[in-house]
Design a protein around this motif. Sequence first.
Motif, PDB file in Angstrom:
ATOM      1  N   VAL A   1       0.826  -1.209   0.000  1.00  0.00           N
ATOM      2  CA  VAL A   1       0.000   0.000   0.000  1.00  0.00           C
ATOM      3  C   VAL A   1       0.865   1.265   0.000  1.00  0.00           C
ATOM      4  N   TYR A   2       2.008   1.218   0.672  1.00  0.00           N
ATOM      5  CA  TYR A   2       2.870   2.400   0.667  1.00  0.00           C
ATOM      6  C   TYR A   2       3.601   2.565  -0.668  1.00  0.00           C
ATOM      7  N   VAL A   3       3.920   1.450  -1.312  1.00  0.00           N
ATOM      8  CA  VAL A   3       4.500   1.530  -2.663  1.00  0.00           C
ATOM      9  C   VAL A   3       3.491   2.155  -3.624  1.00  0.00           C
ATOM     10  N   LEU A   4       2.241   1.727  -3.532  1.00  0.00           N
ATOM     11  CA  LEU A   4       1.201   2.293  -4.396  1.00  0.00           C
ATOM     12  C   LEU A   4       0.975   3.771  -4.088  1.00  0.00           C
ATOM     13  N   SER A   5       0.956   4.119  -2.802  1.00  0.00           N
ATOM     14  CA  SER A   5       0.776   5.513  -2.417  1.00  0.00           C
ATOM     15  C   SER A   5       1.914   6.374  -2.945  1.00  0.00           C
ATOM     16  N   GLY A   6       3.156   5.893  -2.793  1.00  0.00           N
ATOM     17  CA  GLY A   6       4.305   6.645  -3.297  1.00  0.00           C
ATOM     18  C   GLY A   6       4.295   6.769  -4.805  1.00  0.00           C
TER      19      GLY A   6
END
Length: 318
Positions: free
Chosen positions: A218-223
């Motif tokens: 989820v943080y990879v997608l957010s970034g």
Amino acid sequence: MHSIKSKIGSVNVTLLLNLTLVFLLLAMWTGLSLSTSTFLTAGNITNLMRQCALLSILAIGQTLVIITAGIDLSVGALVGLSSVIVALLLTSGVSIPLAILITLVMGAAIGLYHGIAIRKFGIPPFIITLASMSVFVGIGLLITNGATVSGLPKEFTRFSRQDFLGIPSLFWMVIGVGLPMHFLLKQTKWGRHIYSVGSNPEAARLSGIDINATVCLVYVLSGSLAALVGVLTASRISIGLATTGTGWELLSIAAAVIGGASLFGAVGGVAGSVLGALALTTINNGANLLNVNPYWQQIITGFLIVVIVYLDQLRRRR
């Protein structure tokens, strides 16, 4: 049986919130149409859609993080840094596709760094992303000496001004991002894992879910989505500017929460995030058309967040 009822209840609440937002938007659009002569003009609606597009994409990424009971305060600063990076690459002679790819990979790498810091080193999401927010703004200002990066290729800046089938290209990007993210959340095991981690991390772990991988995802997608917004912003304003995303992290959180995402985790969706972004953009647009002090937008946004979070608490208690 209890789990099934909980899921059905969550779906019903999300649907109700989305319908409420639709009626709220219809009311605002009707009121603005009656009170101004320019709101329903083609030019203003097109401008509204372009403004909404950037916030919508950012809010979608933020929603994914919030569903896991996390938060990403770095997305606004990452938008600014990404606009600078892609602008510097383009003005250095790098091809447009490669410059965009490098910028998106940078955003994904930053997201992975956040995920690892949270899961492997136990740093709270609020702290690590708050620190990154300061760092990214500083890096952007440092490599540009506080100036803007101009002289971007016309082929790059032309995209954000184009329409396709009467819809701005920027809004087509929302559809291009939103549909896969909706499918990820609702139709894949990764989506089920995201909701499970936000609902009860320990239960998710005991059921065999890889929490580390899920949080990193989820943080990879957010970034990545924040970096994409940075690229689109540079295309729209024709410059790279380190501070261009200042405050957008709060707007993305507001759009997600207004769209039905729960800061306690396990609740939220793509459609609600887009509707929340549209509501905030409409408020801003209407305030400008009515010559209302723009600071009222911040007051109204804050009020909406408090009310919706309070209603969410009431729902959870029941």
